[in-house]
Write an enzyme that holds these catalytic residues in place. Sequence first.
Site, PDB file in Angstrom:
ATOM      1  N   ASP A 130     -44.962 -39.727  41.239  1.00  0.00           N
ATOM      2  CA  ASP A 130     -45.265 -39.005  40.129  1.00  0.00           C
ATOM      3  C   ASP A 130     -44.366 -40.324  39.143  1.00  0.00           C
ATOM      4  OD1 ASP A 130     -44.492 -36.730  40.864  1.00  0.00           O
ATOM      5  OD2 ASP A 130     -42.670 -36.508  41.147  1.00  0.00           O
ATOM      6  N   ASP A 142     -46.046 -23.316  38.677  1.00  0.00           N
ATOM      7  CA  ASP A 142     -44.323 -23.765  38.632  1.00  0.00           C
ATOM      8  C   ASP A 142     -43.527 -22.329  39.278  1.00  0.00           C
ATOM      9  OD1 ASP A 142     -45.708 -26.726  39.196  1.00  0.00           O
ATOM     10  OD2 ASP A 142     -45.094 -27.322  37.018  1.00  0.00           O
TER      11      ASP A 142
END
Length: 232
Positions: free
Chosen positions: A8, A131
Amino acid sequence: MIRIPAIDLYDGKIVRLRQGSYDEVTVYADDPVSFAERLSEREDLPRLHIVDLNGARDGRFENLSLVEAIVKQTPLQVQMGGGIRRFEDVERLLLAGVHRVVSSSMAVNRPEEWLRALEEFGPGRCIFGMDLKDGKVAVGGWLETDNRTLEELLGPMLSYGLTEVLCTDIARDGMMTGPNLPMYAGLQKRFPDLNFIASGGVSSNEDLAQLDTAGLFACVIGKAWLEGIVQI
């Protein structure tokens, strides 16, 4: 099962957020390009999953220059998510050399543009980032949830040839409490034509073995790999 290391990017660094909170940031590396170059020495790891956390929160690709450098300087196939809001964003990332784009918010909030991307670039270049938060699809950096059923969301995408879904259990992301095996098994049964990429909760090599046994197409591994707990 394909094992995909994940990084990330936030403000030019490799970080992890705890359960998606921008207030709980752990920095793992200051030079993402050098980090990816070392990773690319592993010939058995063809893909790298990158999330632009600045993009996920603000809708701007603040880290795109780093992603472009990784694409140019390594043989890794980069799949990238975070900040993809419109068709033009998909086009921009693919032109920058990203091999696959992972879209959550755009696929949910602008379905006509997402379906256009599936049609024009091919389902092999577009991954739906699903998600899940308490059984609902979360978007906008996990700050909002959509009330439609998964069948309502995935049906049109399937009709346009969608093949891969990256599914994250938000409650387990970064927590290293093990993946939600019943959830993935249920999803695979409900949508047998999709290749599910598991994400969130992996904390041991046994977790990976169980996902493999459950028939998952791939698994994205972040924190456990970055901290050396799981070897991939």
